[in-house]
Design a protein around this motif. Structure first.
Motif, PDB file in Angstrom:
ATOM      1  N   HIS A  52      -9.026   4.573   0.122  1.00  0.00           N
ATOM      2  CA  HIS A  52      -9.950   5.191   1.076  1.00  0.00           C
ATOM      3  C   HIS A  52     -11.229   4.405   1.260  1.00  0.00           C
ATOM      4  O   HIS A  52     -11.788   4.393   2.353  1.00  0.00           O
ATOM      5  CB  HIS A  52     -10.295   6.613   0.611  1.00  0.00           C
ATOM      6  CG  HIS A  52      -9.504   7.656   1.306  1.00  0.00           C
ATOM      7  ND1 HIS A  52      -9.976   8.349   2.391  1.00  0.00           N
ATOM      8  CD2 HIS A  52      -8.240   8.103   1.101  1.00  0.00           C
ATOM      9  CE1 HIS A  52      -9.052   9.191   2.815  1.00  0.00           C
ATOM     10  NE2 HIS A  52      -7.983   9.072   2.055  1.00  0.00           N
TER      11      HIS A  52
ATOM     12  N   GLY B 192       0.393   1.655   0.854  1.00  0.00           N
ATOM     13  CA  GLY B 192      -0.282   2.036  -0.389  1.00  0.00           C
ATOM     14  C   GLY B 192       0.656   2.600  -1.443  1.00  0.00           C
ATOM     15  O   GLY B 192       0.518   2.291  -2.641  1.00  0.00           O
TER      16      GLY B 192
ATOM     17  N   PRO C 196       4.076   2.099  -1.946  1.00  0.00           N
ATOM     18  CA  PRO C 196       4.823   1.044  -2.622  1.00  0.00           C
ATOM     19  C   PRO C 196       3.939   0.123  -3.467  1.00  0.00           C
ATOM     20  O   PRO C 196       4.390  -0.384  -4.496  1.00  0.00           O
ATOM     21  CB  PRO C 196       5.479   0.248  -1.479  1.00  0.00           C
ATOM     22  CG  PRO C 196       5.317   1.043  -0.255  1.00  0.00           C
ATOM     23  CD  PRO C 196       4.313   2.117  -0.498  1.00  0.00           C
TER      24      PRO C 196
ATOM     25  N   THR D 136      -7.762  10.689  -2.652  1.00  0.00           N
ATOM     26  CA  THR D 136      -7.683  10.865  -1.200  1.00  0.00           C
ATOM     27  C   THR D 136      -8.664  11.899  -0.666  1.00  0.00           C
ATOM     28  O   THR D 136      -8.803  12.051   0.537  1.00  0.00           O
ATOM     29  CB  THR D 136      -6.291  11.350  -0.779  1.00  0.00           C
ATOM     30  OG1 THR D 136      -6.071  12.615  -1.383  1.00  0.00           O
ATOM     31  CG2 THR D 136      -5.216  10.408  -1.217  1.00  0.00           C
TER      32      THR D 136
ATOM     33  N   HIS E  65      -0.147   9.080  -8.065  1.00  0.00           N
ATOM     34  CA  HIS E  65      -0.875   8.971  -9.334  1.00  0.00           C
ATOM     35  C   HIS E  65      -0.215   9.852 -10.404  1.00  0.00           C
ATOM     36  O   HIS E  65      -0.893  10.366 -11.288  1.00  0.00           O
ATOM     37  CB  HIS E  65      -2.351   9.341  -9.153  1.00  0.00           C
ATOM     38  CG  HIS E  65      -3.088   8.411  -8.234  1.00  0.00           C
ATOM     39  ND1 HIS E  65      -4.427   8.522  -7.948  1.00  0.00           N
ATOM     40  CD2 HIS E  65      -2.659   7.332  -7.521  1.00  0.00           C
ATOM     41  CE1 HIS E  65      -4.797   7.570  -7.107  1.00  0.00           C
ATOM     42  NE2 HIS E  65      -3.743   6.838  -6.831  1.00  0.00           N
TER      43      HIS E  65
HETATM   44  C1  PLP Z   1      -3.607   6.577   1.499  1.00  0.00           C
HETATM   45  C2  PLP Z   1      -3.520   6.447   0.033  1.00  0.00           C
HETATM   46  C3  PLP Z   1      -2.384   5.910  -0.586  1.00  0.00           C
HETATM   47  C4  PLP Z   1      -1.074   5.670   0.119  1.00  0.00           C
HETATM   48  O1  PLP Z   1      -1.042   4.883   1.166  1.00  0.00           O
HETATM   49  P1  PLP Z   1       0.199   4.919   2.173  1.00  0.00           P
HETATM   50  O2  PLP Z   1      -0.045   3.693   2.950  1.00  0.00           O
HETATM   51  O3  PLP Z   1       0.083   6.187   2.938  1.00  0.00           O
HETATM   52  O4  PLP Z   1       1.456   4.862   1.365  1.00  0.00           O
HETATM   53  C5  PLP Z   1      -2.416   5.695  -1.943  1.00  0.00           C
HETATM   54  N1  PLP Z   1      -3.489   6.024  -2.662  1.00  0.00           N
HETATM   55  C6  PLP Z   1      -4.582   6.577  -2.109  1.00  0.00           C
HETATM   56  C7  PLP Z   1      -5.739   6.935  -2.961  1.00  0.00           C
HETATM   57  C8  PLP Z   1      -4.628   6.825  -0.746  1.00  0.00           C
HETATM   58  O5  PLP Z   1      -5.697   7.396  -0.210  1.00  0.00           O
END
Ligand code: PLP
Length: 422
Positions: A205, A99, A101, A177, A130
């Motif tokens: 999520h 997420g 990258p 998150t 963000h």
């Molecule tokens: C989990 C998450 C990410 C990041 O994902 P990773 O795979 O941990 O890098 C990005 N944005 C949101 C909103 C997330 O919940």
């Protein structure tokens, strides 16, 4: 047990195999409430561990920099078609490694270092990527951040509009998150249009809820949809970027060659399988059950005197503010862990405590729903949480051991997907 499940690994590297075996037992016996986690199916697990691992495939299907892509191209094209169908989008890129990258690729596609970008503040429920300060996205770009209302715990869309019009950011991120409530993508779209910003819905999520029709979809409202594949979507650890045709080139160029090298083909295969599973009627049932369980759990926690941010939940996630229980979030989280209930400590909006020692605990229902627990079990779960938090306040270790045994007992009756242990 592990020697049977992983014979080659056990023979070659018994030490590592023993760690995997212990993790299998832990995942089987505990009640996993971390809202960003899940159990993938045995099929996803198998696809993620295939010889696709052995192949370099820089480029995209039909446009590769290496030969021998006859099968890899079909795997990736299938994943792309399934993503497009499931989420109703023109274009999908299934190559981002995860997420974070994926989000970085969005910055690369649409912004230059120093540009203003806007997202929800991390302590309010946003994600690091963000534009939060400690993230590259907050140091290479100028992050301006919105939050939630102190009274309601809900996003104040008027405040978001005011900030957006004052700052005119290149990018606006919505999603987060630790957001227990429905995101109004249409409202964000109107704000982004007024501010002349590219709007990104980061649905990491809630992607599974969207796929299953249990949360409104951002498709048609936003410029780019960013998602992980390993949370409610129940796929392997990975990510996808989806967009309208007009942004397809920019997104693809940013992922490769902008940010990444060869895609993880074994992960692409796992994503394809997860998307296939998420397109079945049973996944619609799953997504709605996740939300029904979260609502039932929230109600049962409120009955037991817990304070929930925003007063409850619309989705899979509950943010508990333990200030009134006189137990710091971290102390509660560690006690719950000893009781076989796995959660994470979390800041709550306007938290007076520090991020590494905050007031809250974040929980969610994706994993327990994957095991088949239903709303009738949620009072039991709330009871375990309540007893564990009380035990944490009193330092009552034996009470935690009692909960742990009860948890293991119930979990044994609900085997987890991908974990044929009982
Ligand atoms: C989990 C998450 C990410 C990041 O994902 P990773 O795979 O941990 O890098 C990005 N944005 C949101 C909103 C997330 O919940």
């Amino acid at each position: 047990m592990s020697a049977r499940r992983h014979p080659a690994l056990s023979a070659t590297d018994p030490e590592l195999a023993s760690f995997v075996a212990a993790e299998e037992v832990l995942q089987a016996q505990t009640l996993r409430l971390i809202p960003s986690e899940n159990y993938v199916s045995a099929a996803v697990l198998e696809a993620s561990g295939t010889v696709l691992q052995n192949k370099y495939s820089e480029g995209y299907p039909g446009r590769r920099y290496y030969e021998g892509q006859q099968n890899i191209d079909r795997v990736e094209a299938l994943a792309i078609e399934r993503a497009k169908g499931l989420f109703g989008v023109d274009h999908a890129n299934v190559q981002p490694y995860s997420g974070s990258p994926a989000n970085l690729a969005v910055y690369l596609a649409f912004a230059k270092p120093g540009d203003t970008v806007m997202g929800m503040a991390l302590p309010m429920g946003g994600h690091l990527t963000h534009g939060w300060g400690v993230s590259a996205t907050g140091s290479w770009f100028r992050g301006v951040q919105y939050g939630v209302s102190a009274e309601t715990g809900l996003i104040d869309y008027d405040a978001v509009r005011e900030l957006a019009l004052a700052e005119r950011p290149k990018l606006i991120f919505c999603g987060g998150t630790a957001l227990p409530r429905t995101i109004d993508f249409a409202a964000f779209a109107e704000i982004a249009r007024e501010a002349g910003s590219i709007l990104v819905a980061d649905v990491a999520h809630i992607a599974g809820l969207i796929a299953g029709g249990a949360h409104p979809s951002p498709a048609g409202h936003v410029d780019v949809i960013s998602t992980t594949t390993h949370k409610t979507l129940r796929g392997p650890r990975g990510a996808m970027l989806m967009c309208r045709e007009e942004h397809a080139k920019a997104i693809d160029k940013a992922v490769f060659p902008g940010l990444q090298g060869g895609p993880h083909n074994q992960t692409t295969a796992g994503i394809a399988v997860a998307l296939h599973e998420a397109a079945q009627p049973s996944f619609v049932t799953y997504a709605h059950a996740v939300v029904a369980n979260a609502k039932a759990l929230a109600a049962a926690l409120l009955e037991r005197g817990f304070d929930l941010v925003s007063g409850g939940t619309d989705n899979h996630l509950i943010l508990m503010d333990l200030t009134g229980k006189d137990v710091p979030g971290k102390v509660a989280a560690k006690a719950l862990d000893r009781a076989g209930i796995v959660v994470n400590y979390n800041t709550v909006p306007f938290d007076p405590r520090k991020p590494f020692d905050p007031s809250g605990v974040r929980i969610g229902t994706p994993s327990l729903t994957s095991r088949g627990l239903s709303a009738e079990h949620m009072p039991v779960v709330a009871d375990w949480i309540s007893r564990s938090v009380d035990a944490a306040a009193k330092g009552d270790e034996p009470a935690l051991a009692v909960v742990r045994a009860e948890v293991a007992d119930l979990m044994a009756a609900f085997p987890a997907p991908g974990l044929p242990l009982s």
